[in-house]
Design an enzyme around this catalytic site. Structure first.
Site, short mmCIF file in Angstrom:
data_model
loop_
_atom_site.label_atom_id
_atom_site.label_comp_id
_atom_site.label_asym_id
_atom_site.label_seq_id
_atom_site.Cartn_x
_atom_site.Cartn_y
_atom_site.Cartn_z
CB CYS A 179 -0.92 0.00 1.23
SG CYS A 179 -1.92 1.48 1.39
CB CYS B 21 -0.43 2.36 4.05
SG CYS B 21 -2.03 1.74 3.55
CG ASP B 22 3.28 1.22 4.46
OD1 ASP B 22 2.79 1.71 5.51
OD2 ASP B 22 3.13 0.03 4.13
#
Length: 314
Positions: free
Chosen positions: A134, A137-138
């Site tokens: 993701c 997300c990261d």
């Protein structure tokens, strides 16, 4: 005769736990059934920095633990079982698990979706420690670092372009010598000076002691192996895998409407084609699969389930 619950939720990821919280808080008798560990994909995430209002340094496990605690506090029941069959034709929905049979006035399916894995040594051990599925997300964890993106479809190339906002260099690793992404998306990637390409290549192994430190590539045409090591300045780099997702919906095929990829098709109220059956979270057709959208889906599904029960006089 077993107890008839107002609401049974299949799945205890963020969508299911959110639905459980809203259902129980709405004074519905609520049961959450989870076949595996509570929390779904998010429990593999070391840090959750983009969930609004979460505590500092929140991790996937700590965020899920709090969600489960909240559902419990309002009286939702949680059990471990695997649903193997069901009958949604009547007013009372019947769910058959490996341990017991369950009855409900309304059902929310929140079974999630799993990213396709590389299935190479080191991937599992280093997930959340350099290996990610993701970018949203990261990505910010790899500010000014090098990252590799595995895949050649629309999602992989779009995520690669997103990662260029953070990374110093993004290399798309593809098993073929051309991308599968739409031509318009390819053109943007080829024009981006931060994006490079590693053609005819797959990842054979990911190495590192608690964090990604090197990766072994194999050329799909020659079989030649090569190893890439992390820059000394950072000691690590990112590997983002975008080879697709697998919705956990197989058991419902032919009964609940799905798109060609196997995701449930719902309206904005999370309603499926069967009255009293709702879908929420990553198993549903949607443009963004994040914790925040999963919890929103779960809340909407629970509220609409309550309205359905009231309308039907159940």
């Amino acid at each position: 005769m077993s107890k008839i619950y107002d609401l049974v939720i299949i799945g205890a990821g963020p969508a299911g736990l959110s639905a459980g919280l809203y259902g129980a808080r709405g004074k519905m008798s609520t049961l959450i059934i989870e076949k595996d560990k509570t929390g779904g994909q998010i429990v593999t995430t070391e840090e959750v920095a983009n969930y609004p209002g979460s505590i500092h340094d929140a991790s996937g496990p700590s965020l899920v633990a709090r969600m489960a605690e909240q559902a419990d506090e309002f009286g939702a029941e949680r059990i471990k079982d695997s649903i193997v069959d069901f009958d949604f034709t009547g007013k009372i929905k019947i769910l058959k698990g490996t341990k017991a049979e369950y009855q409900a006035k309304a059902v929310i399916v929140a079974t999630g979706a799993s990213p396709k894995k590389l299935d190479c040594p080191g991937e599992k051990e280093l997930t959340g420690k350099g290996v990610s599925y993701c970018a949203t997300c990261d990505a910010d964890f790899f500010q000014d670092m090098e990252v590799f993106v595995v895949g050649g479809g629309d999602s992989a190339v779009e995520e690669a372009m997103y990662l260029t906002k953070f990374a110093s260099k993004v290399t798309i690793v593809h098993r073929r010598d051309s991308l599968r992404a739409a031509k318009s998306i390819q053109d943007k990637a080829f024009a981006n000076p931060k994006i490079d390409f590693k053609w005819d290549s797959v990842i054979k192994e990911i190495k590192g002691d608690g964090i990604v430190e090197s990766v072994v590539f194999e050329n799909t045409k020659t079989g030649e192996l090569s190893e890439h090591f992390a820059d000394e300045e950072f000691g690590t780099f990112g590997i983002f895998v975008f080879t697709g997702y697998i919705p956990q919906t197989d058991i419902f095929k032919g009964k609940l409407d799905m798109n060609q990829s196997g995701y449930f098709v719902t309206n904005q109220n999370m309603e499926t084609n069967i009255p009293g059956v709702f879908a929420a979270g990553d198993c549903r057709e949607k443009v963004l699969r994040q914790v925040v959208t999963a919890t929103a889906d779960g809340a909407i599904a629970a509220i609409m389930a309550e309205k359905y029960i009231e309308h039907e006089g159940l």
